[in-house]
Design a protein around this motif. Structure first.
Motif, short mmCIF file in Angstrom:
data_model
loop_
_atom_site.label_atom_id
_atom_site.label_comp_id
_atom_site.label_asym_id
_atom_site.label_seq_id
_atom_site.Cartn_x
_atom_site.Cartn_y
_atom_site.Cartn_z
N MET A 1 25.08 -28.67 2.08
CA MET A 1 25.26 -27.30 2.55
C MET A 1 26.67 -27.12 3.07
O MET A 1 27.17 -27.97 3.81
CB MET A 1 24.27 -26.99 3.67
N ASN A 2 27.26 -26.03 2.72
CA ASN A 2 28.61 -25.79 3.19
C ASN A 2 28.56 -25.27 4.60
O ASN A 2 27.67 -24.54 5.00
CB ASN A 2 29.29 -24.77 2.29
N ASP A 3 29.60 -25.62 5.37
CA ASP A 3 29.59 -25.28 6.78
C ASP A 3 30.17 -23.90 7.00
O ASP A 3 30.95 -23.38 6.23
CB ASP A 3 30.43 -26.33 7.53
N ARG A 4 29.77 -23.30 8.12
CA ARG A 4 30.27 -21.97 8.49
C ARG A 4 31.78 -22.01 8.64
O ARG A 4 32.33 -22.88 9.29
CB ARG A 4 29.63 -21.56 9.81
N PRO A 102 24.81 -19.83 6.86
CA PRO A 102 24.08 -19.96 8.12
C PRO A 102 23.78 -21.42 8.45
O PRO A 102 23.48 -22.22 7.56
CB PRO A 102 22.78 -19.19 7.86
N THR A 103 23.88 -21.76 9.73
CA THR A 103 23.58 -23.12 10.17
C THR A 103 22.33 -23.17 11.05
O THR A 103 21.94 -24.25 11.48
CB THR A 103 24.77 -23.70 10.96
N ASP A 104 21.72 -22.03 11.32
CA ASP A 104 20.49 -22.02 12.09
C ASP A 104 19.35 -22.61 11.26
O ASP A 104 19.38 -22.63 10.03
CB ASP A 104 20.12 -20.59 12.51
N GLY A 105 18.32 -23.09 11.96
CA GLY A 105 17.19 -23.72 11.28
C GLY A 105 16.50 -22.82 10.27
O GLY A 105 16.12 -23.25 9.18
N LYS A 106 16.36 -21.55 10.62
CA LYS A 106 15.74 -20.58 9.72
C LYS A 106 16.60 -19.33 9.70
O LYS A 106 16.43 -18.43 10.52
CB LYS A 106 14.31 -20.26 10.15
N PRO A 107 17.54 -19.22 8.76
CA PRO A 107 18.46 -18.08 8.75
C PRO A 107 17.72 -16.76 8.55
O PRO A 107 16.71 -16.68 7.85
CB PRO A 107 19.36 -18.37 7.54
#
Length: 356
Positions: A1-4, A102-107
């Motif tokens: 996953m790409n980072d913010r 998004p980096t939150d658990g559930k975007p």
């Protein structure tokens, strides 16, 4: 996953242990997303190779980060068109490395909508700026799984795209760049990168913490979760080197930038857990964890995306310094130990996080 990476910093320093390759004809390169996990490395790599680097920033902290890495910070935002022409003034090459994955658990839907804006509206604004300042070359960061196939078979740059809700804007940005290049004479390069990981990438740190505490499952497909997806990964150090090579090269078009050996998500997590001295992660079916992770995250982890870097390696002076995730995860843990995030447990030789 790409980072913010919209122009705000993430949480750690970058690796600078690759060898610089001075450019015989250095130019000025403008980097949008210069304080993100990829952008920080880009400023460092390009400066090492003899380029004048302009980094787009939004605050004083971002400006300090760019200066520390050898670049010149200029204020602006990819979503504010009027700020970009003056910020990018003098650049020969424009790089759009800003994302808002998004980096939150559930975007939420709003999280993905912001990512869409950064990808598509940001590309539109940066292309306008590139045309206004007379830039010669434009590099766009995209993702290989925009073209993963329904049946999970290997694919290359010519495969028909297969976007979903989370990747549709990446494909639209690619098409916008290609269309602009055809009509405006701009040299355009799209780099579809593999699944990012690094010591300072948000998802890598999240996975490391969860694995160390025995709370990161292998998410599999099928009724019982036994079907493994094949992922094409890329250490962010190699992504930065790839963008630097493409900035200096002459070829144009669309390229896949991944490491040398696709791996399954199960293998990635098991290797990670083993290096951390943690218990092997248990397996859970995607349908069971979908309410916690969201449909998009489950689809990413359970849908295969096997591809290669063959075309990019043939076109540019690049090869990955981190050829496999086994090598890359060792690098990740070494950096965590160096920075003091991890320490060895005296009881069993495994590792624990120092801030817990």
């Amino acid at each position: 996953m790409n980072d913010r990476s919209t122009g705000t910093d993430t949480d750690a320093d970058v690796d600078t242990d690759t060898h610089p390759h001075p450019n015989t004809d250095p130019g000025t390169v403008f980097v949008a997303g210069s304080t993100g996990v990829l952008g920080r490395r880009l400023v460092t790599r390009l400066s090492e190779r003899g380029h004048d680097v302009i980094g787009l920033v939004r605050d004083d902290r971002g400006a300090s980060l760019v200066r520390e890495r050898g670049g010149e910070p200029r204020r602006g935002d990819v979503l504010e068109r009027e700020s970009l022409e003056s910020a990018a003034s003098g650049a020969d090459v424009v790089i759009h490395a800003a994302t808002a994955i998004p980096t939150d658990g559930k975007p939420s839907a709003a999280d993905w909508e912001r990512n869409d804006r950064v990808r598509l509206e940001g590309t539109t604004n940066l292309l306008d700026a590139a045309e206004s300042i007379g830039a010669d070359r434009f590099l766009l960061q995209s993702i290989v799984w925009v073209a993963r196939q329904h049946d999970g078979r290997p694919f290359d740059e010519d495969a028909p795209p297969n976007p979903d809700r989370t990747t549709r804007s990446a494909l639209e940005a690619e098409r916008l760049l290609e269309s602009t290049a055809q009509t405006g004479g701009l040299d355009a390069v799209t780099l579809r990168c593999g699944w990012f990981y690094a010591h300072d990438a948000a998802h890598t740190r999240q996975f490391g913490r969860l694995l160390a505490n025995g709370r990161m499952p292998i998410v599999g497909g099928g009724l019982l979760g036994r079907e493994d997806a094949t992922l094409s990964c890329l250490h962010v150090d190699d992504a930065a080197d790839a963008f630097a090579a493409a900035a200096e090269g002459e070829e144009t078009g669309r390229y896949h930038v991944v490491d040398e050996k696709p791996t399954t998500f199960a293998s990635f997590l098991r290797t990670f857990a083993d290096r951390l001295g943690a218990s092997p992660p248990r397996r859970l079916p995607g349908w069971l964890v979908r309410p916690l992770l969201g449909r998009a995250s489950v689809r990413l982890l359970t849908s295969s995306m096997p591809t290669t870097n063959d075309r990019f390696r043939a076109a540019f002076d690049w090869e990955p310094s981190v050829p496999t995730v086994e090598v890359g995860l060792e690098r990740v843990i070494d950096r965590w130990l160096e920075e003091g995030s991890l320490r060895e447990r005296r009881t069993d030789g495994g590792y624990e996080w120092t801030d817990e």
